[in-house]
Design a protein around this motif. Structure first.
Motif, PDB file in Angstrom:
ATOM      1  N   ALA A  42       0.832  -0.985  -0.011  1.00 37.53           N
ATOM      2  CA  ALA A  42      -0.297   0.177  -0.158  1.00 37.53           C
ATOM      3  C   ALA A  42       0.874   1.214   0.099  1.00 37.53           C
ATOM      4  O   ALA A  42       0.607   2.416  -0.342  1.00 37.53           O
ATOM      5  CB  ALA A  42      -0.904   0.542   1.290  1.00 37.53           C
ATOM      6  N   ARG A  43       1.684   1.279   0.743  1.00 37.42           N
ATOM      7  CA  ARG A  43       2.912   2.479   1.295  1.00 37.42           C
ATOM      8  C   ARG A  43       3.399   2.760  -0.949  1.00 37.42           C
ATOM      9  O   ARG A  43       3.447   3.486  -0.898  1.00 37.42           O
ATOM     10  CB  ARG A  43       4.303   1.979   1.711  1.00 37.42           C
ATOM     11  N   LEU A  44       4.111   1.560  -0.976  1.00 39.55           N
ATOM     12  CA  LEU A  44       4.684   1.621  -2.588  1.00 39.55           C
ATOM     13  C   LEU A  44       3.323   2.011  -3.401  1.00 39.55           C
ATOM     14  O   LEU A  44       4.778   2.209  -4.857  1.00 39.55           O
ATOM     15  CB  LEU A  44       5.262  -0.044  -3.097  1.00 39.55           C
ATOM     16  N   ALA A  45       2.623   1.883  -3.540  1.00 37.43           N
ATOM     17  CA  ALA A  45       0.931   2.379  -4.121  1.00 37.43           C
ATOM     18  C   ALA A  45       0.658   3.955  -4.127  1.00 37.43           C
ATOM     19  O   ALA A  45      -0.174   4.085  -5.526  1.00 37.43           O
ATOM     20  CB  ALA A  45       0.303   1.290  -4.340  1.00 37.43           C
ATOM     21  N   ASP A  46       1.307   4.274  -3.664  1.00 35.49           N
ATOM     22  CA  ASP A  46       0.292   5.768  -3.610  1.00 35.49           C
ATOM     23  C   ASP A  46       1.174   6.694  -4.451  1.00 35.49           C
ATOM     24  O   ASP A  46       1.001   7.871  -4.839  1.00 35.49           O
ATOM     25  CB  ASP A  46       0.712   6.107  -2.232  1.00 35.49           C
ATOM     26  N   PRO A 106       4.752   0.724 -10.060  1.00 36.06           N
ATOM     27  CA  PRO A 106       4.406   1.215 -11.384  1.00 36.06           C
ATOM     28  C   PRO A 106       2.847   2.385 -11.517  1.00 36.06           C
ATOM     29  O   PRO A 106       2.345   1.208 -10.590  1.00 36.06           O
ATOM     30  CB  PRO A 106       4.641   0.743 -12.520  1.00 36.06           C
ATOM     31  N   PRO A 107       2.482   2.619 -11.806  1.00 35.64           N
ATOM     32  CA  PRO A 107       0.920   3.480 -11.974  1.00 35.64           C
ATOM     33  C   PRO A 107       0.185   2.309 -13.170  1.00 35.64           C
ATOM     34  O   PRO A 107       0.490   2.280 -13.498  1.00 35.64           O
ATOM     35  CB  PRO A 107       1.203   4.342 -12.890  1.00 35.64           C
ATOM     36  N   GLY A 108      -0.866   1.935 -12.108  1.00 30.90           N
ATOM     37  CA  GLY A 108      -2.165   0.961 -12.267  1.00 30.90           C
ATOM     38  C   GLY A 108      -1.229  -0.261 -11.404  1.00 30.90           C
ATOM     39  O   GLY A 108      -2.399  -1.169 -11.413  1.00 30.90           O
ATOM     40  N   TRP A 109      -0.287  -0.520 -10.601  1.00 36.77           N
ATOM     41  CA  TRP A 109      -0.648  -1.530  -9.914  1.00 36.77           C
ATOM     42  C   TRP A 109      -1.012  -1.227  -8.711  1.00 36.77           C
ATOM     43  O   TRP A 109       0.118  -0.650  -7.904  1.00 36.77           O
ATOM     44  CB  TRP A 109       1.179  -1.976 -10.250  1.00 36.77           C
ATOM     45  N   GLN A 110      -1.785  -2.049  -7.546  1.00 38.20           N
ATOM     46  CA  GLN A 110      -2.674  -1.321  -6.816  1.00 38.20           C
ATOM     47  C   GLN A 110      -2.926  -2.776  -5.721  1.00 38.20           C
ATOM     48  O   GLN A 110      -3.528  -3.372  -6.692  1.00 38.20           O
ATOM     49  CB  GLN A 110      -3.287   0.086  -6.815  1.00 38.20           C
ATOM     50  N   PRO A 111      -2.546  -2.936  -4.437  1.00 40.15           N
ATOM     51  CA  PRO A 111      -3.322  -3.866  -4.077  1.00 40.15           C
ATOM     52  C   PRO A 111      -4.616  -3.801  -3.503  1.00 40.15           C
ATOM     53  O   PRO A 111      -4.686  -2.687  -3.685  1.00 40.15           O
ATOM     54  CB  PRO A 111      -2.218  -3.736  -2.800  1.00 40.15           C
ATOM     55  N   LEU A 112      -5.491  -5.168  -3.990  1.00 46.87           N
ATOM     56  CA  LEU A 112      -6.864  -4.706  -3.406  1.00 46.87           C
ATOM     57  C   LEU A 112      -7.125  -4.395  -2.016  1.00 46.87           C
ATOM     58  O   LEU A 112      -6.693  -4.827  -1.362  1.00 46.87           O
ATOM     59  CB  LEU A 112      -7.346  -6.147  -4.037  1.00 46.87           C
ATOM     60  N   GLU A 113      -8.140  -3.525  -1.408  1.00 45.42           N
ATOM     61  CA  GLU A 113      -8.173  -3.579  -0.323  1.00 45.42           C
ATOM     62  C   GLU A 113      -9.973  -3.286  -0.014  1.00 45.42           C
ATOM     63  O   GLU A 113     -11.009  -2.810  -0.788  1.00 45.42           O
ATOM     64  CB  GLU A 113      -8.004  -1.606   0.243  1.00 45.42           C
ATOM     65  N   ARG A 114     -10.214  -4.230   0.963  1.00 47.78           N
ATOM     66  CA  ARG A 114     -11.488  -4.419   0.794  1.00 47.78           C
ATOM     67  C   ARG A 114     -13.076  -3.336   1.311  1.00 47.78           C
ATOM     68  O   ARG A 114     -13.502  -3.026   1.052  1.00 47.78           O
ATOM     69  CB  ARG A 114     -11.753  -5.240   2.087  1.00 47.78           C
ATOM     70  N   ASP A 141      -4.686   8.103 -15.542  1.00 49.12           N
ATOM     71  CA  ASP A 141      -4.978   8.732 -14.439  1.00 49.12           C
ATOM     72  C   ASP A 141      -6.549   8.987 -14.317  1.00 49.12           C
ATOM     73  O   ASP A 141      -6.475   9.458 -12.691  1.00 49.12           O
ATOM     74  CB  ASP A 141      -4.256   9.989 -14.393  1.00 49.12           C
ATOM     75  N   ALA A 142      -7.130   8.564 -15.263  1.00 47.85           N
ATOM     76  CA  ALA A 142      -8.653   8.976 -14.453  1.00 47.85           C
ATOM     77  C   ALA A 142      -9.101   8.263 -14.325  1.00 47.85           C
ATOM     78  O   ALA A 142     -10.700   7.678 -14.099  1.00 47.85           O
ATOM     79  CB  ALA A 142      -9.335   9.591 -16.175  1.00 47.85           C
ATOM     80  N   LEU A 143      -8.588   7.394 -14.240  1.00 53.22           N
ATOM     81  CA  LEU A 143      -9.245   5.210 -13.644  1.00 53.22           C
ATOM     82  C   LEU A 143      -9.162   5.778 -12.370  1.00 53.22           C
ATOM     83  O   LEU A 143      -8.509   6.145 -11.458  1.00 53.22           O
ATOM     84  CB  LEU A 143      -8.477   4.244 -14.424  1.00 53.22           C
ATOM     85  N   PRO A 144     -10.881   5.222 -11.755  1.00 55.76           N
ATOM     86  CA  PRO A 144     -10.561   4.880 -10.635  1.00 55.76           C
ATOM     87  C   PRO A 144      -9.888   3.378 -10.218  1.00 55.76           C
ATOM     88  O   PRO A 144      -9.163   3.100 -10.564  1.00 55.76           O
ATOM     89  CB  PRO A 144     -11.717   4.523 -10.495  1.00 55.76           C
ATOM     90  N   GLY A 145      -9.311   3.881  -8.150  1.00 58.71           N
ATOM     91  CA  GLY A 145      -8.300   3.110  -8.353  1.00 58.71           C
ATOM     92  C   GLY A 145      -8.258   1.418  -8.079  1.00 58.71           C
ATOM     93  O   GLY A 145     -10.021   1.369  -8.495  1.00 58.71           O
TER      94      GLY A 145
END
Length: 324
Positions: free
Chosen positions: A10-14, A59-67, A233-237
């Motif tokens: 989560a920290r790296l995906a900010d 890199p942009p677009g790589w984000q872990p899932l969060e409930r 960048d306009a894409l939701p998380g």
């Protein structure tokens, strides 16, 4: 002791670059412990990048899932799924749901995974999803309908997904009968519907959805697209988008249960990428060239071969061909 992988992810995906020293201080560990956890994340498939003299980031677009982000996404709560299993890794989200009991009548159970190792596609193909690179989920529901009536359910789900993505400003996404989502001629995702008879004539239906989110790379030689390349960048998380898509699919299952494919029939036409196109179809009798003529009210592909003979196809492999 190393920091927990989800917290570090989560920290790296900010979007920022974090130095090893800063991360070590934040998590109360040594820089060596941070380095070891970075190596573990890379081994799992997360493309953690390192900038010399600066630090680490995803890199942009790589984000872990969060409930929390999934369950507060637009449309998710209104769809009211019975439950959501959020998994780090699984053989297949569909198999996970199939191993459990059937949901109560009128309710939908969901499963989404960060990493799917043995997902299934049509014709026995595999659907592998690397961590963070896709939105891969399944839904299970029991219908009081015969398998024949449920033959067009996958088409209805495709319509719901395209409408949902269009509402988010992701234009140009269409459907290639029977179950592929395409953008610019490149495969964006797919749908797999599996049926199983239950007691009292009911049918248990599992719907699997896989959509590329980040850079998908290659898919067994098929040209592929990712949502990030379309929306940027306009894409939701990723989590918020996953929740919105799961809400749309849950809503589509509810609508299909009440109204059948008739509720989706004309809406399919807005996304149909085959109608009027020269195609080649493969059936049990071999390959035939002709023209796609839309779909029937039951979801079958209307096909006219090059000799003018017409038929309705309920199962076939289809490719678009160039006219000569």
């Amino acid at each position: 002791m190393s920091p927990a992988a989800p917290s570090l992810l989560a920290r790296l995906a900010d979007g920022a670059v974090h130095s090893g020293e800063t991360l070590a201080a934040e998590f109360g560990v040594s820089r060596a412990a941070i380095g070891k956890q970075i190596a573990r994340l890379r081994a799992q498939g997360w493309p953690v990048e390192a900038r010399r003299g600066a630090g680490y980031h995803l890199p942009p677009g790589w984000q872990p899932l969060e409930r929390a982000a999934i369950e507060t996404a637009p449309g998710y709560a209104a769809a009211a799924p019975e439950s959501l299993a959020l998994l780090d890794a699984v053989d297949s989200t569909s198999l996970y749901l199939e191993r459990g009991p059937a949901p109560p009548s009128g309710r939908t159970r969901l499963c989404i995974a960060e990493h799917q190792q043995a997902g299934r596609g049509r014709q026995g193909r595999s659907w592998y999803s690397a961590p963070g690179a896709s939105i891969t989920f399944s839904a299970v529901r029991t219908f009081d309908r015969s398998p024949a009536e449920l033959g067009a359910l996958g088409l209805a789900v495709g319509v719901a997904l395209c409408e949902c993505l269009a509402s988010l400003g992701l234009a140009g996404i269409g459907l290639k009968w029977p179950n592929d989502l395409l953008h610019g001629g490149r495969k964006l995702g797919g749908i797999l519907v599996e049926l199983r008879g239950e007691a009292a004539g009911a049918t248990r239906v599992t719907v699997g959805v896989g959509i590329n989110y980040g850079d998908p790379g290659t898919d067994t030689g098929t040209a592929t697209a990712g949502l990030w390349s379309i929306g940027g960048d306009a894409l939701p998380g990723r989590s918020r988008l996953a929740g919105t898509l799961m809400g749309a699919v849950t809503g589509a299952l509810d609508e299909f249960a009440l109204r059948g494919f008739g509720a989706f029939r004309t809406r399919w036409d807005s996304f149909d990428l085959l109608a009027g196109r020269a195609v080649r179809v493969w059936t049990g009798e071999g390959a035939v060239d002709g023209t796609a003529r839309g779909i029937a009210d039951n979801g079958a592909l209307l096909f006219e071969d090059d000799h003018g003979r017409r038929q309705s196809l309920h199962s076939a492999e289809v490719t678009i061909r160039a006219r000569v």
